[in-house]
Write a protein that holds these residues in place. Structure first.
Motif, mmCIF file in Angstrom:
data_model
loop_
_atom_site.group_PDB
_atom_site.id
_atom_site.type_symbol
_atom_site.label_atom_id
_atom_site.label_comp_id
_atom_site.label_asym_id
_atom_site.label_seq_id
_atom_site.Cartn_x
_atom_site.Cartn_y
_atom_site.Cartn_z
ATOM 1 N N ASP A 85 0.844 -1.191 0.000
ATOM 2 C CA ASP A 85 0.000 0.000 0.000
ATOM 3 C C ASP A 85 0.883 1.247 0.000
ATOM 4 O OD1 ASP A 85 0.726 0.706 2.736
ATOM 5 O OD2 ASP A 85 -0.650 -0.866 3.374
ATOM 6 N N ALA A 86 0.267 2.397 -0.174
ATOM 7 C CA ALA A 86 1.020 3.652 -0.274
ATOM 8 C C ALA A 86 1.778 3.981 1.005
ATOM 9 C CB ALA A 86 0.070 4.786 -0.636
ATOM 10 N N GLY A 87 1.244 3.599 2.160
ATOM 11 C CA GLY A 87 1.935 3.851 3.426
ATOM 12 C C GLY A 87 3.253 3.112 3.504
ATOM 13 N N ARG A 88 3.258 1.882 3.080
ATOM 14 C CA ARG A 88 4.504 1.101 3.074
ATOM 15 C C ARG A 88 5.463 1.617 2.002
ATOM 16 N NH1 ARG A 88 1.946 -4.898 3.825
ATOM 17 N NH2 ARG A 88 1.229 -4.574 5.952
ATOM 18 N N LEU A 90 10.649 4.490 0.079
ATOM 19 C CA LEU A 90 11.292 5.731 -0.369
ATOM 20 C C LEU A 90 12.184 6.323 0.723
ATOM 21 C CD1 LEU A 90 8.381 7.415 -2.344
ATOM 22 C CD2 LEU A 90 10.329 6.111 -3.237
ATOM 23 N N TYR A 91 11.764 6.217 1.959
ATOM 24 C CA TYR A 91 12.571 6.700 3.089
ATOM 25 C C TYR A 91 13.914 5.962 3.126
ATOM 26 C CZ TYR A 91 14.047 7.461 7.915
ATOM 27 O OH TYR A 91 14.777 7.766 9.025
ATOM 28 N N PHE A 146 4.380 3.776 -6.872
ATOM 29 C CA PHE A 146 4.007 2.449 -6.397
ATOM 30 C C PHE A 146 3.044 1.788 -7.378
ATOM 31 C CE2 PHE A 146 0.459 0.417 -4.041
ATOM 32 C CZ PHE A 146 1.102 -0.749 -3.678
ATOM 33 N N GLN A 147 3.271 0.504 -7.674
ATOM 34 C CA GLN A 147 2.412 -0.273 -8.566
ATOM 35 C C GLN A 147 2.094 -1.602 -7.887
ATOM 36 O OE1 GLN A 147 1.489 0.733 -11.747
ATOM 37 N NE2 GLN A 147 2.571 2.644 -11.420
ATOM 38 N N ALA A 148 0.899 -1.775 -7.410
ATOM 39 C CA ALA A 148 0.527 -3.039 -6.771
ATOM 40 C C ALA A 148 0.529 -4.157 -7.798
ATOM 41 C CB ALA A 148 -0.847 -2.925 -6.135
#
Length: 122
Positions: free
Chosen positions: A22-25, A30-31, A88-90
Motif C-alpha cells: 500500500d502507499a503507506g509502506r 522511499l525513506y 508504487f504499482q501493486a
C-alpha cells in the motif's frame, strides 16, 4: 559513506515498485532509498559513484541512466528527484526484467557506464 575507490562505482539501483502492499509502506521504501542514496558519495569525479535507476514490477523501465545527469547535476539531490518520481504499482513482480535492463541499457557505453568502473546492481 560508501567510497567507490580509484576506478569509480557505477551502481544500478533496481527499485521494486510492487514491494509495498500500500502507499503507506511505499513511503517507507522511499525513506530507505533516500537514506541509502545520501550515503553513496555520488559525484562527477572519476572516482565518484554514479547511479542508474530501474523501476520494476511485472515490467521494468529505466528511470535514470548513468549519463543522464551532467557535471554538477551528478549529486544525491538530483538522484533523489528521480526516485521521488517513481510510483508504487501493486501486483506482480519480475526482477529478471530489471536485471536484463541493467545489463543491456545501463551497463553499456550508451547507458553511460564508465570504462574500468566497478559495476554493481542493488
Amino acid at each position: 559513506m560508501i567510497f567507490s575507490g580509484e576506478t569509480g562505482l557505477d551502481l544500478a539501483i533496481l527499485i521494486d515498485r510492487s514491494l509495498a502492499k500500500d502507499a503507506g509502506r511505499w513511503r517507507w521504501v522511499l525513506y530507505y532509498l533516500r537514506n541509502f542514496v545520501n550515503n553513496l558519495g555520488i559525484s562527477p569525479t572519476a572516482e565518484g559513484t554514479r547511479v542508474g535507476l530501474i523501476g520494476f514490477d511485472g515490467s521494468a523501465s529505466v528511470v535514470l541512466t548513468f549519463n543522464q545527469l551532467r557535471n554538477d547535476q551528478i549529486n544525491a539531490a538530483e538522484v533523489l528527484r528521480y526516485i521521488n518520481g517513481i510510483r508504487f504499482q501493486a501486483g506482480y513482480r519480475n526482477p529478471v526484467n530489471a536485471l536484463r535492463l541493467a545489463r543491456t541499457r545501463l551497463f553499456t557505453v550508451s547507458g553511460g557506464a564508465r570504462i574500468g568502473s566497478r559495476r554493481v546492481s542493488f
